[in-house]
Design a protein around this motif. Structure first.
Motif, PDB file in Angstrom:
ATOM      1  N   ALA A 102     -68.873 -18.355 129.179  1.00 37.03           N
ATOM      2  CA  ALA A 102     -70.098 -18.757 128.493  1.00 37.03           C
ATOM      3  C   ALA A 102     -71.317 -18.090 129.113  1.00 37.03           C
ATOM      4  N   GLU A 103     -71.208 -17.701 130.391  1.00 35.98           N
ATOM      5  CA  GLU A 103     -72.334 -17.007 131.008  1.00 35.98           C
ATOM      6  C   GLU A 103     -72.362 -15.535 130.654  1.00 35.98           C
ATOM      7  N   MET A 148     -72.044 -12.499 121.198  1.00 35.73           N
ATOM      8  CA  MET A 148     -72.812 -11.331 121.664  1.00 35.73           C
ATOM      9  C   MET A 148     -72.837 -11.304 123.180  1.00 35.73           C
ATOM     10  N   VAL A 149     -72.979 -10.137 123.747  1.00 36.88           N
ATOM     11  CA  VAL A 149     -72.959  -9.998 125.196  1.00 36.88           C
ATOM     12  C   VAL A 149     -74.266 -10.520 125.776  1.00 36.88           C
ATOM     13  N   LEU A 150     -74.147 -11.453 126.747  1.00 42.01           N
ATOM     14  CA  LEU A 150     -75.343 -12.072 127.305  1.00 42.01           C
ATOM     15  C   LEU A 150     -75.749 -11.434 128.617  1.00 42.01           C
ATOM     16  N   GLU A 151     -74.807 -11.358 129.534  1.00 45.79           N
ATOM     17  CA  GLU A 151     -75.138 -10.868 130.862  1.00 45.79           C
ATOM     18  C   GLU A 151     -73.995 -10.021 131.353  1.00 45.79           C
ATOM     19  N   THR A 152     -74.316  -8.886 131.957  1.00 46.51           N
ATOM     20  CA  THR A 152     -73.226  -8.027 132.415  1.00 46.51           C
ATOM     21  C   THR A 152     -73.258  -7.810 133.910  1.00 46.51           C
ATOM     22  N   ASN A 153     -74.271  -8.379 134.560  1.00 41.58           N
ATOM     23  CA  ASN A 153     -74.389  -8.182 135.990  1.00 41.58           C
ATOM     24  C   ASN A 153     -73.534  -9.226 136.686  1.00 41.58           C
ATOM     25  N   GLY A 160     -67.528   0.730 125.733  1.00 39.25           N
ATOM     26  CA  GLY A 160     -68.338  -0.258 126.425  1.00 39.25           C
ATOM     27  C   GLY A 160     -67.586  -1.567 126.618  1.00 39.25           C
ATOM     28  N   SER A 168     -70.173  -3.043 115.427  1.00 32.14           N
ATOM     29  CA  SER A 168     -71.459  -2.853 116.087  1.00 32.14           C
ATOM     30  C   SER A 168     -71.318  -2.726 117.599  1.00 32.14           C
ATOM     31  N   GLU A 169     -70.102  -2.861 118.108  1.00 34.53           N
ATOM     32  CA  GLU A 169     -69.905  -2.710 119.544  1.00 34.53           C
ATOM     33  C   GLU A 169     -69.240  -1.378 119.841  1.00 34.53           C
ATOM     34  N   SER A 170     -69.599  -0.825 121.008  1.00 37.20           N
ATOM     35  CA  SER A 170     -68.986   0.431 121.410  1.00 37.20           C
ATOM     36  C   SER A 170     -67.643   0.141 122.054  1.00 37.20           C
ATOM     37  N   LEU A 193     -66.678  -3.969 129.765  1.00 40.97           N
ATOM     38  CA  LEU A 193     -66.999  -5.394 129.787  1.00 40.97           C
ATOM     39  C   LEU A 193     -65.803  -6.200 130.257  1.00 40.97           C
ATOM     40  N   MET A 227     -72.299 -15.009 124.509  1.00 42.91           N
ATOM     41  CA  MET A 227     -72.849 -16.184 123.828  1.00 42.91           C
ATOM     42  C   MET A 227     -72.921 -15.892 122.339  1.00 42.91           C
ATOM     43  N   GLY A 228     -72.331 -16.797 121.552  1.00 40.38           N
ATOM     44  CA  GLY A 228     -72.396 -16.616 120.108  1.00 40.38           C
ATOM     45  C   GLY A 228     -71.815 -15.308 119.646  1.00 40.38           C
TER      46      GLY A 228
END
Lengths: 176, 759
Positions: free
Chosen positions: A104-105, A111-116, A68, A63-65, A72, A108-109
């Protein structure tokens, strides 16, 4: 971080298998690998990037590119760089908990949480500040160390010869 | 008690260890210190100890005794403690430990904490390792946080909700109201995780999918803003505005637009825009383009858009970056079935990728090339593929050879081309060809009647060059056995006939029998071929001699065959020409012949069928009557088709004891009419046939024979020695090949057993 149930032996085996698969890769082949048998075979893929002596390997499902994830990894490494100031291997080895906190930032779990990158750094810094403020007495040495690091101290003389010194006590004027 | 050492100290110490044993020792010492510290309920240093424990866990050492301590840390008031405690929980605990349920209350309290970072920690832990019970209990809190205005918490709550839905799918409806205005957020982090949440909900439930279809215009608008917005420093990655969010939205659009015309139409414009406006010089641009292409191919897009997508993939193929080429080949492989013509246009680029250095790219290019082969391009493609077969790594050769055979079978322009191609594969990659290709090839050759002379000539020449590739040797010896007369008489029309004498042919075949390179199967083939030549050649004596020599061969299979052939020469010479006649054209599908093999005592009973019997009625015949066993044959014409004769066998046991290991084998020579023979025979249990242990016995026999024991005691000793020496790999091999053995028996069962004997 393991988001599926595993026991310690399997974890180590998976790590070993992944290491074997990735370390065999040549420089000029593509950065995607089918996962080994223990990680679910061809449904999951290993995507890795090679920086000097470090490999960052992410295991993802379909499910991930893939492209991408390459980006990351780049963002993650840049964040580490900003947090540790020119990060190198030793930083990662000695500050494992900090690396976990940064990760952890971002993820999460599974899945990608924050990319900035800036956002991540702000959060991590704020949390670190909270920790420092709680440290109390036990944190004094650490705070002293970080304070000294920021000072510009002149070079300390190595040998101080205290031979016979007559210490002259200066005549202090009396204060009225 | 002195203060426990810091984590950094521990790491430094461990790094000085030079051997695994030293490291283990250090770790054990530290573990002991940590354990006693835990026992003392030391609050000040618990955090430090758990940090050390986590490090040791990362190295692979057991750390389960720290689980409860993590819980105590979580319950503490200090942020530092909580942070390590939650990290420890995520690393050490999972659903299988009962301890994890104790966390539920702590997490519940922390989800309502005043500090957002504590709430964040709780969400993070719940989202990573929350079990279904925990998720059920805490879903309400998560849902509340999903509606908060704090974007830091909102994005974490969204991903936590995804985890909850994965664990407890029934709770999905609970989060529905909260999703209402998720997409109107400005914060990109929240947008990103919201799209992930929506994607998860749509993938899990078709109702949700229908419900969220109405969000398509909003998503399109967000995407448009991202593309048109120009430079925004906070979201910029290599010149593109938040590519991660773009990719996520494109993926959600893909799911929403699948098999729905209206949504697909709403997306067409934006997809075209993204496809044409994105910068492709960096990886980020290509990531977005790739996602766009996948979306276009999946939804019901108009054909112009699809062609655009495939052209983008074609451009990717020419890119210098190997990653891009890899993803392009993967996607083309997915679309080649549906958009075959469009992909055909890029055939030459794909074929060029066969020469790439990267193994993954080569494999995909090979698969794609086989998918693109059709009647028009077969000659050109085959040339490239055969060249690839010559030069590729061994791991590809088996797949490539199979692919070539399949493609040749489907699209061969002429029989001669087909046989030439097969020959080429056999000579270049002969040892990698799959086992089932030998019978397939034999069938192909048999059925190309006009090419027999040409085939046998070419195969003979190949044999002269090289006898190491077993499939080639097997097919060649079979052919020489069948068509040796054509070879010797120089009848080839297609190319210059070679001059070869009978003796030369027999020399070659005998050479195969004695060569070390030949496997037992190959030897079987060549012995049978020699036997067949007895009806085609004139030098019978030589053949008789060879056959009788092998009557005492150590190889059981060879010995059995040789003995049978000897019997043919001696007692049943009148049957020999009929039995060894040319093979008829074989049907590919199973005819209705069932035979079962079983071992034990075997005796032969040949009976002749008079070809004329179909016009006469034949009275019943007692074929065998001895020792209480009577076998009778009755003949009748079948209704409704009088051209079919039905032969029924009655076997009766008139003794008082049971008869075990009853074997019936029938040799049925070719007649000019089709003969369907149906046998249904019993297969007694514990029969030694097809029992892998027999292979082991044979292995032992061979080894013992090599030692040549002189007396009984020596025999016993040597037996024990050799038995112990047999490595486990040999046994493993027997087990591994057993399945193949069984399936090939079943496959071959329908062909009369004498077919197998004759090959």
């Amino acid at each position: 971080m393991w988001t599926l149930e595993r026991n310690e032996d399997t974890e180590q085996q998976i790590i070993r298998e992944t290491f074997h698969l990735v370390s065999k890769r040549d420089e000029n082949v593509c950065n995607f690998l089918e996962g080994g048998m223990l990680i679910g075979g061809s449904e999951n893929r290993l995507i890795y990037r090679h920086y000097a002596t470090l490999y960052f390997v992410f295991c993802v499902d379909s499910s991930e590119s893939e492209l991408g994830i390459l980006d990351l990894i780049q963002v993650f490494v840049e964040t580490l760089d900003k947090c540790f100031e020119n990060v190198c291997e030793l930083d990662l080895i000695f500050h494992v908990d900090k690396v976990h906190n940064i990760l952890a930032e971002m993820v999460m779990g599974g899945m990608v949480l924050e990319t900035n990158m800036n956002e991540i750094i702000i959060q991590v810094d704020a949390q670190n500040k909270m920790e420092k403020s709680e440290a109390g007495i036990a944190g004094a040495p650490a705070r002293a160390v970080s304070a000294v690091k920021n000072m510009n101290l002149p070079e300390m003389p190595r040998n101080i010869n205290i031979g016979d010194i007559s210490i002259k006590v200066p005549n202090l004027p009396s204060f009225k | 008690m002195p203060a426990p050492i810091r984590l950094r100290e521990l790491i430094r110490t461990i790094r000085t260890a030079r051997t695994q044993a030293e490291e283990r020792e250090m770790i054990q010492k530290e573990c002991a210190a940590i354990r006693s510290s835990f026992r003392e309920e030391d609050n000040t240093y618990r955090c430090r100890n758990v940090a050390k424990l986590l490090y040791m866990h990362m190295l692979g050492y057991p750390a389960h005794f720290g689980q409860l301590e993590c819980l105590k840390l979580i319950a503490s008031q200090k942020f530092t403690d909580k942070r390590i405690g939650y990290l420890g929980a995520m690393l050490l605990l999972d659903e299988r430990q009962d301890v994890h349920l104790l966390m539920t209350n702590c997490i519940k309290n922390d989800l309502n904490h005043s500090t957002q970072y504590v709430q964040g920690l709780a969400l993070c832990t719940l989202g990573c390792m929350g079990s279904s019970e925990m998720c059920r209990d805490l879903a309400g809190e998560v849902e509340k946080l999903l509606k908060t205005s704090n974007s830091y918490l909102r994005k974490k709550a969204a991903l936590c909700a995804v985890h909850v839905i994965r664990k407890v799918p029934e709770l999905m409806e609970m989060f529905l109201p909260a999703t209402k205005n998720l997409l109107s957020e400005k914060n990109h982090g929240v947008l990103h995780t919201s799209v992930v949440l929506l994607t998860e909900m749509c993938e899990r439930s078709p109702d949700m999918l229908l419900h969220f279809r109405k969000l398509v215009p909003q998503l399109v608008r967000i995407l448009k803003n991202l593309i048109m917005s120009g430079y925004s420093p906070e979201h910029d990655v290599s010149g593109i505005s938040d590519p991660f969010l773009q990719v996520r939205i494109l993926r959600l659009l893909r799911i929403l637009g699948r098999s729905d015309d209206d949504s697909s139409e709403a997306m067409n414009d934006i997809l075209a825009q993204v496809a044409t406006n994105t910068e492709t010089s960096k990886n980020v641009g290509n990531a977005i383009l790739y996602e766009t292409v996948l979306t276009i191919m999946d939804i019901k897009s108009e054909s112009g858009l699809r062609v655009l997508a495939i052209n983008i993939l074609g451009r990717f193929l020419l890119n210098n970056d190997k990653n891009i080429r890899y993803v392009a080949l993967t996607s083309l492989l997915k679309t080649v079935q549906t958009d075959h013509n469009a992909v055909q246009r890029h055939r030459s680029t794909i074929v060029d990728c066969l020469k790439d250095l990267d193994v993954s790219i080569k494999r995909r290019a090979m698969e794609l090339s086989f998918a693109l082969v059709n009647g028009n391009n077969i000659r050109g493609m085959m040339k490239e593929l055969l060249y690839f077969l010559d030069s590729c790594d061994p791991e590809f050769k088996a797949d490539c050879a199979s692919g070539v055979f399949l493609a040749a079978e489907k699209y061969a322009p002429s029989k001669r081309w087909h046989i030439d191609t097969i020959m080429r594969v056999l000579t270049t990659a002969g040892s990698y060809v799959r086992d089932d290709s030998v019978p397939n090839l034999i069938q192909l050759i048999t059925n190309s009647v006009e090419m027999h002379a040409y085939t046998v000539q070419r195969l003979y020449k190949a044999l002269l060059d090289d006898i190491s590739q077993q499939p080639l040797v097997q097919v060649s010896s079979w052919c020489i056995g069948e068509y040796g007369d054509l070879l010797v008489s120089g009848q080839c029309e297609e190319e210059e006939p070679i001059q070869v004498t009978e003796d030369e042919v027999l020399d070659v075949l005998e050479g195969l029998l004695v060569s070390n390179l030949s496997t037992p199967v190959t030897r079987g083939y060549s012995l049978t071929a020699i036997m067949k030549l007895s009806t085609r050649f004139s030098s019978i004596n030589r053949i008789k001699k060879v056959v009788s020599i092998y009557g005492s061969s150590i190889d059981v299979e060879l010995q059995q065959r040789a003995v049978e052939y000897n019997a043919l020469f001696k007692k049943y010479d009148h049957m020999r020409p009929a039995l060894l006649e040319r093979m008829p054209i074989m049907e590919k599908t199973a005819s209705n012949v069932h035979t079962m093999f079983f071992g034990g005592y075997v005796w032969y009973y040949f009976f002749t069928l008079n070809c004329a019997f179909l016009s006469l009625a034949i009275p019943p015949m007692t074929a065998y009557s001895k020792n209480g066993l009577k076998i009778e044959f009755t003949f009748e014409r079948a209704n409704p088709n009088p051209n079919i004769a039905v032969i029924t066998i009655h076997a009766t046991n008139t003794t008082e004891a049971d008869m075990t290991e009853f074997v019936f084998q029938a040799a049925v020579p070719k007649v000019s009419h089709d003969l369907s023979v149906t046998f249904v025979l019993e297969w007694p249990s514990q029969s030694p046939d097809l029992n892998p242990i027999e292979n082991l016995w044979r292995e032992l026999k061979v080894r013992v024979a090599q030692q040549q024991p002189q007396n009984i005691t020596a025999l016993e000793e040597i037996c024990m020695e050799e038995w112990a020496k047999i490595p486990a790999t040999v046994c493993e091999n027997f087990v591994k090949t057993y399945r193949k053995c069984l399936t090939s028996v079943i496959d071959n069962i329908y062909r009369n057993f004498w077919t197998i004997k004759r090959t």
